[in-house]
Design a protein around this motif. Sequence first.
Motif, PDB file in Angstrom:
ATOM      1  N   ASP A   1       0.829  -1.209   0.000  1.00 33.26           N
ATOM      2  CA  ASP A   1       0.000   0.000   0.000  1.00 33.26           C
ATOM      3  C   ASP A   1       0.864   1.260   0.000  1.00 33.26           C
ATOM      4  N   PHE A   2       1.908   1.271   0.825  1.00 38.44           N
ATOM      5  CA  PHE A   2       2.816   2.416   0.932  1.00 38.44           C
ATOM      6  C   PHE A   2       3.458   2.727  -0.420  1.00 38.44           C
ATOM      7  N   LEU A   3       3.934   1.688  -1.097  1.00 36.81           N
ATOM      8  CA  LEU A   3       4.591   1.863  -2.389  1.00 36.81           C
ATOM      9  C   LEU A   3       3.609   2.232  -3.497  1.00 36.81           C
ATOM     10  N   GLY A   4       2.339   1.940  -3.301  1.00 36.79           N
ATOM     11  CA  GLY A   4       1.336   2.244  -4.305  1.00 36.79           C
ATOM     12  C   GLY A   4       0.915   3.707  -4.348  1.00 36.79           C
ATOM     13  N   GLU A   5       1.337   4.483  -3.357  1.00 32.44           N
ATOM     14  CA  GLU A   5       0.979   5.897  -3.306  1.00 32.44           C
ATOM     15  C   GLU A   5       2.131   6.759  -3.808  1.00 32.44           C
ATOM     16  N   PRO A   6       1.828   7.959  -4.336  1.00 30.41           N
ATOM     17  CA  PRO A   6       2.915   8.832  -4.810  1.00 30.41           C
ATOM     18  C   PRO A   6       3.753   9.332  -3.632  1.00 30.41           C
ATOM     19  N   ARG A   7       5.027   8.972  -3.631  1.00 34.83           N
ATOM     20  CA  ARG A   7       5.929   9.345  -2.542  1.00 34.83           C
ATOM     21  C   ARG A   7       7.285   9.735  -3.117  1.00 34.83           C
ATOM     22  N   ASP A   8       8.032  10.482  -2.314  1.00 34.50           N
ATOM     23  CA  ASP A   8       9.406  10.811  -2.688  1.00 34.50           C
ATOM     24  C   ASP A   8      10.229   9.530  -2.761  1.00 34.50           C
ATOM     25  N   ALA A   9      11.106   9.460  -3.748  1.00 33.23           N
ATOM     26  CA  ALA A   9      11.966   8.294  -3.894  1.00 33.23           C
ATOM     27  C   ALA A   9      13.338   8.729  -4.400  1.00 33.23           C
ATOM     28  N   VAL A  10      14.353   8.016  -3.945  1.00 39.47           N
ATOM     29  CA  VAL A  10      15.726   8.243  -4.401  1.00 39.47           C
ATOM     30  C   VAL A  10      16.255   6.923  -4.937  1.00 39.47           C
ATOM     31  N   LEU A  11      16.694   6.958  -6.195  1.00 41.92           N
ATOM     32  CA  LEU A  11      17.288   5.795  -6.840  1.00 41.92           C
ATOM     33  C   LEU A  11      18.797   5.899  -6.695  1.00 41.92           C
ATOM     34  N   SER A  12      19.423   4.841  -6.218  1.00 45.23           N
ATOM     35  CA  SER A  12      20.883   4.814  -6.071  1.00 45.23           C
ATOM     36  C   SER A  12      21.466   3.786  -7.016  1.00 45.23           C
ATOM     37  N   VAL A  13      22.546   4.201  -7.691  1.00 43.14           N
ATOM     38  CA  VAL A  13      23.246   3.337  -8.642  1.00 43.14           C
ATOM     39  C   VAL A  13      24.743   3.429  -8.372  1.00 43.14           C
ATOM     40  N   VAL A  14      25.480   2.453  -8.905  1.00 43.91           N
ATOM     41  CA  VAL A  14      26.941   2.467  -8.802  1.00 43.91           C
ATOM     42  C   VAL A  14      27.495   2.829 -10.179  1.00 43.91           C
ATOM     43  N   LEU A  15      28.313   3.879 -10.203  1.00 41.45           N
ATOM     44  CA  LEU A  15      28.917   4.349 -11.452  1.00 41.45           C
ATOM     45  C   LEU A  15      30.133   3.499 -11.805  1.00 41.45           C
ATOM     46  N   PRO A  16      30.581   3.533 -13.057  1.00 42.06           N
ATOM     47  CA  PRO A  16      31.755   2.743 -13.454  1.00 42.06           C
ATOM     48  C   PRO A  16      32.998   3.022 -12.595  1.00 42.06           C
ATOM     49  N   SER A  17      33.098   4.225 -12.051  1.00 40.24           N
ATOM     50  CA  SER A  17      34.237   4.576 -11.199  1.00 40.24           C
ATOM     51  C   SER A  17      34.156   3.902  -9.825  1.00 40.24           C
ATOM     52  N   GLY A  18      33.007   3.314  -9.512  1.00 35.11           N
ATOM     53  CA  GLY A  18      32.796   2.717  -8.197  1.00 35.11           C
ATOM     54  C   GLY A  18      32.071   3.654  -7.243  1.00 35.11           C
ATOM     55  N   ARG A  19      31.970   4.912  -7.619  1.00 35.90           N
ATOM     56  CA  ARG A  19      31.251   5.901  -6.806  1.00 35.90           C
ATOM     57  C   ARG A  19      29.757   5.622  -6.898  1.00 35.90           C
ATOM     58  N   THR A  20      29.048   5.863  -5.790  1.00 32.20           N
ATOM     59  CA  THR A  20      27.596   5.719  -5.823  1.00 32.20           C
ATOM     60  C   THR A  20      26.962   7.072  -6.121  1.00 32.20           C
ATOM     61  N   MET A  21      25.789   7.028  -6.714  1.00 33.36           N
ATOM     62  CA  MET A  21      25.056   8.241  -7.038  1.00 33.36           C
ATOM     63  C   MET A  21      23.591   8.015  -6.713  1.00 33.36           C
ATOM     64  N   GLY A  22      22.981   8.956  -6.010  1.00 38.73           N
ATOM     65  CA  GLY A  22      21.554   8.917  -5.728  1.00 38.73           C
ATOM     66  C   GLY A  22      20.870  10.035  -6.479  1.00 38.73           C
ATOM     67  N   THR A  23      19.697   9.763  -7.007  1.00 37.75           N
ATOM     68  CA  THR A  23      18.961  10.768  -7.760  1.00 37.75           C
ATOM     69  C   THR A  23      17.459  10.595  -7.499  1.00 37.75           C
TER      70      THR A  23
END
Length: 150
Positions: free
Chosen positions: A8-30
């Motif tokens: 139910d929580f995920l079904g509602e419009p909420r703020d979200a941050v996607l985190s990925v690992v860049l080729p350099s090994g650094r993480t990035m959240g957006t």
Amino acid sequence: MTAAQVDDFLGEPRDAVLSVVLPSGRTMGTPVWFRWVDGVARFQSPSTSVKTAALRATGRASLCVHDQPLPLARYVTLEGPVREVDFDFDADIGAAAQHYLGDDAAPFLANISQALAAGRRWVGFELSPATTSARIQSLGSPLEHDGAMP
């Protein structure tokens, strides 16, 4: 949170941050808009973005979805494999804009349509969570403990 509460929580419009690992090994959240559809998080990204390149390279991501109506803070973190899916303007950006903006979606969608007409492209992704952690906190004290959910 129970599995039903998480759904139910995920079904509602909420703020979200996607985190990925860049080729350099650094993480990035957006920040991203997403929709929870049949147990997967669907989101879009410009085809030439650093985020898209990282998703294609690693095939994994983490999505933290939260709201903080003090004194409670609730969040769900999803982690797992990501796959690129066919992009459909109406089903993807159109549905996300309606989900987040409701009746105010039209001006946003007009801007996206102009960007598409000018040659900008988006791709669709689905994150299928391998691990789901859910937490509710009150004034910094956990009400429920982190727990991996199937």
